[in-house]
Design an enzyme around this catalytic site. Structure first.
Site, PDB file in Angstrom:
ATOM      1  CG  ASP A 348      -0.172  -0.079   2.531  1.00 22.07           C
ATOM      2  OD1 ASP A 348       0.895  -0.723   2.568  1.00 22.07           O
ATOM      3  OD2 ASP A 348      -0.617   0.517   3.526  1.00 22.07           O
ATOM      4  CG  HIS A 669      -1.142  -7.377  -1.760  1.00 19.32           C
ATOM      5  ND1 HIS A 669      -2.362  -7.579  -2.355  1.00 19.32           N
ATOM      6  CD2 HIS A 669      -1.237  -6.201  -1.097  1.00 19.32           C
ATOM      7  CE1 HIS A 669      -3.169  -6.584  -2.060  1.00 19.32           C
ATOM      8  NE2 HIS A 669      -2.506  -5.725  -1.292  1.00 19.32           N
ATOM      9  CG  ASP A 717       4.497 -16.068  -5.856  1.00 20.68           C
ATOM     10  OD1 ASP A 717       4.320 -14.908  -5.417  1.00 20.68           O
ATOM     11  OD2 ASP A 717       5.263 -16.323  -6.803  1.00 20.68           O
ATOM     12  CD  GLU A 726       0.918  -5.933   1.933  1.00 22.10           C
ATOM     13  OE1 GLU A 726      -0.011  -6.561   2.462  1.00 22.10           O
ATOM     14  OE2 GLU A 726       0.955  -4.685   1.887  1.00 22.10           O
TER      15      GLU A 726
HETATM   16  O1  9MR Z   1       2.654  -6.761   9.417  1.00 23.23           O
HETATM   17  C1  9MR Z   1       1.357  -6.501   9.930  1.00 23.23           C
HETATM   18  C2  9MR Z   1       0.860  -7.736  10.654  1.00 23.23           C
HETATM   19  O2  9MR Z   1       1.666  -7.977  11.788  1.00 23.23           O
HETATM   20  C3  9MR Z   1      -0.596  -7.541  11.052  1.00 23.23           C
HETATM   21  O3  9MR Z   1      -1.066  -8.749  11.593  1.00 23.23           O
HETATM   22  C4  9MR Z   1      -1.413  -7.145   9.839  1.00 23.23           C
HETATM   23  C5  9MR Z   1      -2.873  -6.930  10.134  1.00 23.23           C
HETATM   24  O4  9MR Z   1      -3.062  -5.845  10.964  1.00 23.23           O
HETATM   25  O5  9MR Z   1      -0.882  -5.956   9.264  1.00 23.23           O
HETATM   26  C6  9MR Z   1       0.431  -6.111   8.800  1.00 23.23           C
HETATM   27  O6  9MR Z   1       0.876  -4.919   8.287  1.00 23.23           O
HETATM   28  C7  9MR Z   1       0.286  -4.445   7.096  1.00 23.23           C
HETATM   29  C8  9MR Z   1      -0.231  -3.052   7.393  1.00 23.23           C
HETATM   30  O7  9MR Z   1      -1.306  -3.129   8.268  1.00 23.23           O
HETATM   31  C9  9MR Z   1      -0.598  -2.277   6.140  1.00 23.23           C
HETATM   32  N1  9MR Z   1       0.478  -2.291   5.194  1.00 23.23           N
HETATM   33  C10 9MR Z   1       0.861  -3.656   4.814  1.00 23.23           C
HETATM   34  C11 9MR Z   1       1.377  -4.387   6.026  1.00 23.23           C
HETATM   35  C12 9MR Z   1       1.905  -5.757   5.658  1.00 23.23           C
HETATM   36  O8  9MR Z   1       0.910  -6.642   5.290  1.00 23.23           O
END
Ligand code: 9MR
Length: 746
Positions: A348, A669, A717, A726
């Site tokens: 994002d 992602h 993947d 991601e």
């Molecule tokens: O890395 C984060 C993970 O520990 C959490 O469980 C998850 C859900 O809240 O979010 C991950 O972080 C994401 C973030 O919220 C938004 N940008 C992408 C991050 C990686 O997936």
């Protein structure tokens, strides 16, 4: 066009299902079709579009027996132009087969949806589908989780920069069709580190087999000559994969070469090298990810390849709305901040202080541990400026973190805003410079404030030699942040604040206080901060849980620095701190011994969390630190052995680092590296690590594809699986740290 007879239709649909899913290497079993089609007038044979509807920018008509629409340029998200049909009944638990034939006048990705027609518009399936001028038939199956008469079949066709024409025919939604069974392609049953092994390092492999007695194995060189042999060790059923496995240890083989293979039980592994150089390029590749993720600066293709060149994102140039003059969310503050720069967090375009904090700390630590101190070697635009490249990269984020601090004179002055991101979620793909969403500052939080205090304090001692003014600015900001956090010790970011960006909620900040106090003490030597360290409940707590540390649990960052960074820490305290690192390392060695895939993570599914690869890498960093403290080889070997898992010694026979190994993650992602959705866009850059197996299945794609998966199998993947696949700065920083360590080993 008239649909094929039911019988022929089934054959055709089954065949095209494999074709449509082939991108992710899925294989499907033949589906059983049912007669009930929920779509009305899906063939347009009567010459009308009735009962289809569309958004006003894409009026549709029947052309040559199909439905077509001209789609204008200039929309942003797929859902900015839609053609659909409502009043589709869906039955919870029933499985459906959704199929259609479609074409586009250009190559274009659309979303094919079956969803609720009304808020919250929950999608049962939202399938990115790549169209081309040749009509293709696409078939998808899913199980509805909803009972409704207000379902909808729709095609989201917005988000193009040039006008194009969409045509669709033979739209059908058949009930009672079993979803295909997903079988990942896991290649040879002998699992190795696909990148290779260090001549003087540990060399272990895992064999998936039914055998219960030891099996003979052979190691071949590139010419196929057997250069070593032995017997495997049966390990029974591995909890993390559910497989019956054996392990092979050939650590005693020290000769270098390329193209080795390992054979056992009639299977031959992917080829691998044995070389002092296996990890030589990895630190540089893992670190280039940060440059390519930078916000607020044009990415120079001459440095990282033209496919990654792009204009600066979020510098206030339309359609961007920020980040040079960003308001708060309504009611949060009445000032605006210039929060340009920093790194985009992940797939994002959000920028989050807590995750920026740990990522920056790990980069700074690479330099602080003397692992990578050169200038002019990495792909950063600052080049030869007399400052280690890693510090140049880290500074890009530090400058952003400083901008997130609430200015003097404002309420909560000195605290840091938790995050800044889009008001609403955007679709994929979307380049940063094309993001039209309003950007907003979210409320300050104690966690963000302490992240700023910790990394600014750490930065202050590292930049002192190179830029005293910057170092002073960092230290002043760190002190201010610390004081502000002490004055407001319980302002927590909410897990509910997750629209348009990640929540990054955290309601226990004892560990953040400990980390910040540790960094402030190490930089200033002041008694005040030492007192905070030793009186913190975290000081004597276990900060190295078996599941690994991460952005939400940062006590380990403080502990590791207290153990290794030179200071006047009282003797007893230093001893205790160092002992805690070595004890944790011993525990990780025991875990590695218990795991047939040899990684430092226990086998229960609950340990395979979102971003698990970073937790595993962070456990390796604890092992590596114990080696630095004790010079005992077993800790070094334990750290290196963990990399085998990352590079393919795992249930999926998959390397999680793009471009490393025979079969690696390519479709993470990301709005930027969305090659899977648009062939004109690149895959992630070489050296990007994927989040990895996540047994909690936290996105709809894997919920559909992998129900009931055993831990290490909970990964795919595919760009749609944001909870297993991601990219993220805190995951690449964990990789970069371990890469820097491994590159110095032989
Ligand atoms: O890395 C984060 C993970 O520990 C959490 O469980 C998850 C859900 O809240 O979010 C991950 O972080 C994401 C973030 O919220 C938004 N940008 C992408 C991050 C990686 O997936």
């Amino acid at each position: 066009m008239i649909r094929t007879s039911r019988r022929r239709g089934v054959t055709l649909l089954a065949a095209t299902a494999s074709a449509a899913l082939a991108v992710t290497g899925l294989t499907v079993s033949t589906a059983q079709a049912d007669d009930v089609d929920q779509v009305k007038n899906g063939t347009f044979d009567n010459g009308t579009t009735d009962p289809w509807w569309w958004t006003s920018n894409v009026p549709a008509t029947v052309v040559d027996g199909q439905m077509c629409a001209d789609v204008p340029a200039g929309t942003v998200n797929p859902w900015d132009a839609i053609i659909g049909q409502n009043d589709i009944p869906l039955i919870s638990g029933e499985s459906y087969q959704f199929s259609f034939t479609a074409s586009a006048s250009i190559t274009k990705s659309i979303n094919a949806n079956v969803q609720l027609a009304d808020p919250p518009f929950t999608a049962e399936i939202s399938q990115p589908t790549l169209l081309s001028p040749t009509p293709q038939t696409f078939t998808y199956t899913f199980t509805s989780a909803t009972d409704t008469n207000r379902g909808q079949v729709s095609f989201q066709i917005g988000g193009a920069t040039e006008p194009w024409t969409f045509c669709v025919d033979n739209v059908s939604l058949l009930g009672g069709v079993e979803p295909p069974v997903y079988v990942p392609d896991t290649g040879p049953r002998v699992r190795v580190n696909q990148v290779g092994y260090l001549p003087g390092g540990p060399k272990n492999a895992t064999v998936v087999t039914d055998a219960t007695e030891p099996l003979p194995w052979t190691l071949q060189d590139a010419r196929g000559r057997v250069v070593a042999s032995g017997w495997s060790t049966p390990r029974g059923v591995d909890e993390a994969s559910g497989q019956n496995v054996h392990t092979i240890d050939f650590s005693w083989y020290h000769k270098s070469g390329t193209g080795f293979t390992l054979t056992a039980d009639g299977e031959t592994s992917f080829p691998f090298d044995i070389s002092r150089d296996v990890y030589r390029q990895l630190p540089s590749d893992a670190l280039q990810f940060f440059y390519i993720q930078r916000s607020g600066i044009a990415i120079d293709g001459a440095l990282v390849g033209e496919q990654y060149a792009r204009p600066a994102g979020h510098l206030g140039v339309p359609p961007n709305q920020g980040d040079t003059d960003v308001p708060c969310q309504p009611g949060v503050c009445d000032y605006r901040l210039d929060v340009r720069g920093g790194w985009y967090d992940a797939g994002d375009h959000g920028k989050y202080v807590v995750n920026g904090g740990i990522a920056t700390a790990q980069l700074l630590s690479i330099v602080e541990q003397h692992m990578l101190t050169k200038d002019g070697k990495l792909r950063v635009p600052e080049g030869r400026n007399g400052v280690p490249d890693v510090l140049d990269e880290a500074r890009w984020e530090l400058e952003f973190l400083l901008r997130m601090q609430v200015p003097a004179g404002q309420p909560l002055a000195g605290m840091a805003h938790h995050k800044i991101h889009d008001q609403n979620w955007t679709g994929l793909p979307l380049q940063p410079q094309d993001d039209p969403q309003p950007r907003e500052l979210h409320p300050p939080s104690t966690a963000a404030t302490l992240n700023l205090a910790a990394v600014a304090a750490q930065g202050a001692r590292l930049y002192k030699r190179y830029d005293r003014a910057f170092a002073n600015r960092l230290l002043a900001a760190a002190r201010t942040a610390w004081d502000a956090a002490k004055a407001h010790p319980a302002i927590f970011a909410s897990d509910a604040d997750g629209n348009g960006g990640g929540a990054y909620g955290d309601s226990n900040v004892d560990d953040e206080f400990y980390w910040a106090a540790a960094e402030l003490y190490l930089t200033t030597g002041e008694w005040k901060y030492l007192h905070e360290v030793v009186t913190s409940p975290v000081h004597t707590a276990d900060v190295f849980p078996a599941g690994g540390f991460g952005w939400q649990s940062v006590g380990a960052l403080g502990r590791l620095d207290l153990a290794t960074v030179p200071s006047r820490l009282p003797h007893q305290v230093r001893k205790q701190v160092r002992q805690s690192v070595v004890e944790a390392a011993d525990a990780f060695l025991a875990i590695e011994r218990s795991q047939a895939y040899g990684l430092p993570l226990p086998g229960a599914g609950s340990y395979y969390v979102w971003g698990s690869n970073s937790n595993i890498l962070n456990n390796m960093a604890v092992l590596a630190t114990a080696y630095e403290l004790t010079h005992q080889k077993r800790y070094r070997d334990g750290a290196l052995q963990g990399l085998d898992y990352i590079f393919g010694r795992n249930a999926l026979n998959h390397s999680y680092v793009t471009g490393y190994g025979e079969k690696s993650s390519q479709n993470q992602h990301s709005r930027i590296y969305a090659h899977e959705l648009d062939p004109n866009l690149p895959n992630p850059p070489v050296g990007s690590i994927s989040g990895g197996a996540n047994a909690a299945l936290q996105d709809p794609f894997v919920q559909r594809l992998l129900p009931g998966c055993v831990a290490q199998f909970c990964y795919v993947d595919d760009i749609q699986s944001y909870s297993t696949n991601e990219v993220a700065i805190n995951w690449n920083s964990a990789l970069a740290w371990m890469a820097a360590f491994a590159a110095n080993q032989h």
